[in-house]
Enzyme design. Structure first.
Site, PDB file in Angstrom:
ATOM      1  N   TRP A 238      33.751   9.682  17.112  1.00 16.31           N
ATOM      2  CA  TRP A 238      33.053  10.897  17.534  1.00 16.31           C
ATOM      3  C   TRP A 238      31.538  10.674  17.537  1.00 16.31           C
ATOM      4  CZ3 TRP A 238      37.738  10.966  15.183  1.00 16.31           C
ATOM      5  CH2 TRP A 238      38.707  11.821  15.695  1.00 16.31           C
ATOM      6  N   CYS A 273      40.566  13.972  19.584  1.00 13.15           N
ATOM      7  CA  CYS A 273      41.822  14.667  19.249  1.00 13.15           C
ATOM      8  C   CYS A 273      42.852  14.728  20.368  1.00 13.15           C
ATOM      9  CB  CYS A 273      41.533  16.054  18.697  1.00 13.15           C
ATOM     10  SG  CYS A 273      40.835  17.184  19.911  1.00 13.15           S
ATOM     11  N   HIS A 332      40.845  21.981  19.075  1.00 12.57           N
ATOM     12  CA  HIS A 332      41.400  20.805  18.421  1.00 12.57           C
ATOM     13  C   HIS A 332      42.847  20.719  18.897  1.00 12.57           C
ATOM     14  CE1 HIS A 332      42.429  17.666  15.775  1.00 12.57           C
ATOM     15  NE2 HIS A 332      43.126  18.389  14.931  1.00 12.57           N
ATOM     16  N   ASP A 355      49.856  16.153  12.985  1.00 15.09           N
ATOM     17  CA  ASP A 355      48.529  15.879  13.543  1.00 15.09           C
ATOM     18  C   ASP A 355      48.152  14.436  13.225  1.00 15.09           C
ATOM     19  OD1 ASP A 355      45.888  15.889  14.385  1.00 15.09           O
ATOM     20  OD2 ASP A 355      45.357  17.765  13.373  1.00 15.09           O
ATOM     21  N   TYR A 546      32.389  18.899  21.980  1.00 11.96           N
ATOM     22  CA  TYR A 546      33.421  19.882  21.613  1.00 11.96           C
ATOM     23  C   TYR A 546      33.556  20.071  20.114  1.00 11.96           C
ATOM     24  CZ  TYR A 546      37.233  16.717  20.064  1.00 11.96           C
ATOM     25  OH  TYR A 546      38.034  15.842  19.376  1.00 11.96           O
TER      26      TYR A 546
END
Length: 716
Positions: A238, A273, A332, A355, A546
């Site tokens: 990220w 994600c 997400h 996840d 985001y």
């Protein structure tokens, strides 16, 4: 003696061939799309094997089929099954019968146990003292959502077609007010994807007995899709810097990622994600566990289970980067998988959240779930696995703090609390249709309903208590005297303060946001009740990714607004292209325009805040191709893009993929000037019938991703 011995040898029963009847079996087992030469079947369901023998089968003959899995197959562990069609003895739930026997041909029907370990089995056939091993003796055994006694059983045919067999779909991204579906190719049937999943199962080091259980398998796969612990599939990034890998924005689907991983056995860069979720959907569907990618808008992160996200703003209304430990992501994406939960009290079967985005360790590993949606909805957050973590992502309060510098020290003023913004518009692709389905009600009761309050009360009784103190990474702040209520450390279900003056804020964009055009935003201050008010309005406009990472500050509002009676005042903010285009092109993430407004109503303690995330819009890609085509007959597909923006798009790349038609292709298009048209063509050779999709994606420095997809029907 020797003559007799020879006679016996001749009459010894031998197997000369085994036909796996692949085309027949794979249609029955819904596995005909897998690109593999081996037989793929689902557990708990019969499949046929045709044996060719050296002579006709006699009543006295000894015949046994042995199926083995793992490095040290053993009968007591259920990893070695020796099946004799004449014996009625139960072999760990596996059965075999002679379906038909004529001359030297013998047709056998084999049914595996509905709870057999999934994976790669080897077959050998024993006749007396002879053992016959077929040349390609691998049989893949998968979970079976068509079988009532398999715990992944899904009764609805349309849902099975979507959640197990559909190899394309959408992942929903954007922001709560502008949600868009990004086409994603799951590609669970493509070459070497099944072998990659088998490799991951081996890598998971799960005992064979654990491979029976989709709860354990899906949890293990949520860990293996990220590379944080055991050199799994994807490297998360990220940072906004992706030069030594592929930018997360550039992937068009899971196939290229999983194939690269299988070839190199090294983590692939990079994922965010939606990429983690897309790959996990592929792995689950490939193994036969019904799965879907799920997007949660305004997703809360790192809230330490206190169900609170603190947002710190400076006096200009800008978000303070260094203060914010917890954050709200625009969206997400995680996954739901379908199964019964025999490990829990009754009532928690059905969809479970998992996840694979590495955020927080669970039992020492970056893994998350499976966690029943019903547990999240009902506030039963003590149930395994990770229900507290998922609950906090979809529930919670957003608390805004104004940070003022006074005489060299910082003062924190609580602006307001939003109790309904987190966990909104939870989305997935609808069954059998190319549209978004809102599944928020499967995760939470309607906001403000009595059930929601009860669920919140139950959940907070299991979560860590928290008082209303600004929380950040700086320990010293904990001891500051804040002069606030509820600092006694009890968990508080916060009631939202209803403004007394009836003043409201709204943020809108006057016209669509196109890169290279001015950004025109309006903050509307509106009075809904009688009376006159003076409002100090401050606001800021920033480019953010985001996850809320601020990449540039673009402009400010600082005005005093007077309202008389029921009225509204519109305060415009206009940002010229040259104030943001450099930052937009320099950022490697897809940016959106984030506007924050603070209104202080003078003569009252009342303060309002409003945030909006606005997305850019882009010219479309056109796809030209026939509506139908014939199996194994070539056709041409053309992709046309006209740059209708008034800025050049530098370093353009067009990526196209058509599962079951052509392998992924990339066209380097260079810099595309305003008004220029580019056209690229691919030759498609359809290898599978049915409705197929072609997906294209254009990336450039200024516009990170423009996607399009088009369907075509392939007939025999």
């Amino acid at each position: 003696v020797s003559q007799d011995h020879c006679k016996n040898k001749k009459s010894d029963l031998k197997v000369t061939n085994v036909d796996f009847l692949k085309s027949q079996n794979s249609v029955q087992h819904h596995t005909d799309a897998y690109e593999t030469t081996s037989l793929v079947v689902r557990r708990g369901q019969a499949f046929l094997l045709q044996l060719t023998l050296s002579r006709a089968l006699r009543a006295s003959d000894k015949l046994a089929l042995s199926f083995s899995i793992g490095e040290r197959p053993m009968k007591p562990l259920g990893t070695l099954m020796s099946l004799n069609p004449r014996s009625t003895r139960d072999t760990g739930g596996w059965h075999i019968t002679v379906a038909k026997s004529s001359g030297t041909e013998c047709l056998l029907s084999v049914t595996s146990a509905a709870d057999a370990p999934v994976g790669k089995y080897s077959l050998s056939v024993k006749t007396g003292s002879n053992v016959y091993k077929p040349e390609n003796n691998t049989i893949y055994l998968l979970f079976n959502p068509w079988c009532e006694t398999d715990i992944v059983f899904l009764s609805n045919e349309a849902e099975r077609n979507e959640y197990v067999l559909n190899d394309t779909g959408y992942i929903y991204v954007g922001s709560v007010y502008s949600i868009h579906g990004r086409p994603w190719n799951f590609g669970q049937f493509e070459e070497s994807i099944l072998d990659t999943c088998m490799y991951l199962l081996d890598k998971s080091k799960l005992k064979m007995s654990s491979r029976r259980d989709p709860v354990i398998v899906s949890r293990a796969m949520s860990a293996l899709v990220n590379s944080n612990d055991e050199n799994g599939v994807l490297l998360g990034n990220w940072s906004g810097k992706y030069e030594n890998g592929t930018s997360p924005m550039e992937w068009i689907g899971s196939v290229a990622i999983l194939q690269q991983y299988y070839k190199t056995k090294k983590p692939v860069g990079f994922g965010q994600c939606w990429v983690f979720s897309g790959v996990l959907t592929t792995v689950m569907r490939c193994l036969g566990i019904p799965a879907r990618s799920v997007s949660n808008f305004n997703s809360a992160h790192d809230t330490d289970e206190n169900l609170r996200v603190d947002v710190y703003l400076n006096e200009k209304g800008e978000k303070l980067k260094w203060m914010s430990v917890d954050s709200v992501w625009n969206f997400h994406v995680w996954n739901d998988v379908w199964m019964k939960r025999k490990d829990l009290p009754s009532g928690f079967d059905g969809w479970q959240a998992i996840d694979s985005t590495p955020q927080e360790q669970s039992q020492g590993i970056f893994q998350c779930g499976p966690c029943p949606l019903k547990a999240i909805r009902d506030g039963e957050v003590y149930l395994p696995y990770d229900s507290k973590f998922v609950y906090a992502e979809v529930n919670g309060d957003k608390v805004y703090w104004l940070v003022k510098e006074e005489n060299g020290s910082r003062k924190y003023v609580k602006l307001n609390v939003e109790s309904q913004s987190i966990g909104a518009n939870i989305s997935t692709k609808a069954v059998g249709q190319n549209r978004r389905e809102d599944i928020t009600q499967q995760y939470k009761f309607p906001e403000g309903s009595p059930q929601e309050r009860a669920s919140m009360q139950k959940a907070t009784s299991y979560l860590q208590p928290s008082g209303l103190v600004p929380r950040s990474g700086f320990g010293a702040m904990r001891t500051m005297s804040m002069g606030l209520d509820n600092v006694d450390g009890r968990a508080v279900v916060q009631e939202e303060v209803v403004p007394k003056s009836g003043v409201e804020l709204a943020i809108t964009n006057e016209k669509p946001l196109y890169p290279g055009e001015p950004i025109e935003v309006v903050v509307t201050v509106k009075s809904t009740a009688a009376g006159s008010w003076t409002v100090a309005l401050t606001g800021s406009c920033q480019l953010q990714s985001y996850t809320g990472k601020v990449d540039a500050s673009l402009g400010y509002i600082n005005e005093t607004v007077k309202l008389e009676g029921k009225s509204e005042v519109r305060v415009p903010l206009k940002i010229k292209p040259d104030a943001y285009m450099k930052a937009l092109a320099a950022a490697e993430d897809e940016e959106h325009v984030h506007v924050t407004a603070i209104a202080e109503i003078q003569g009252t303690p009342e303060k309002l805040t409003k945030e909006a995330a606005l997305s850019f819009e882009y010219p479309p890609i056109q796809v030209q191709m026939p509506e139908t085509a014939k199996l194994n007959k070539d056709f041409t597909c053309a992709f046309i893009f006209k740059n209708k923006l008034n800025v050049p798009l530098d370093n353009c790349k067009l990526m196209v993929e058509g599962l079951g038609m052509f392998k992924m292709a990339t066209f380097e298009e260079g810099d595309v000037q305003p008004g220029r048209i580019i056209k690229s063509e691919v030759i498609c050779t359809p290898t599978r019938a049915g409705e197929k999709k072609i997906v294209a994606k254009l990336t450039s420095n200024q516009v990170k991703t423009i996607s399009v997809e088009k369907a075509i029907t392939i007939t025999h």
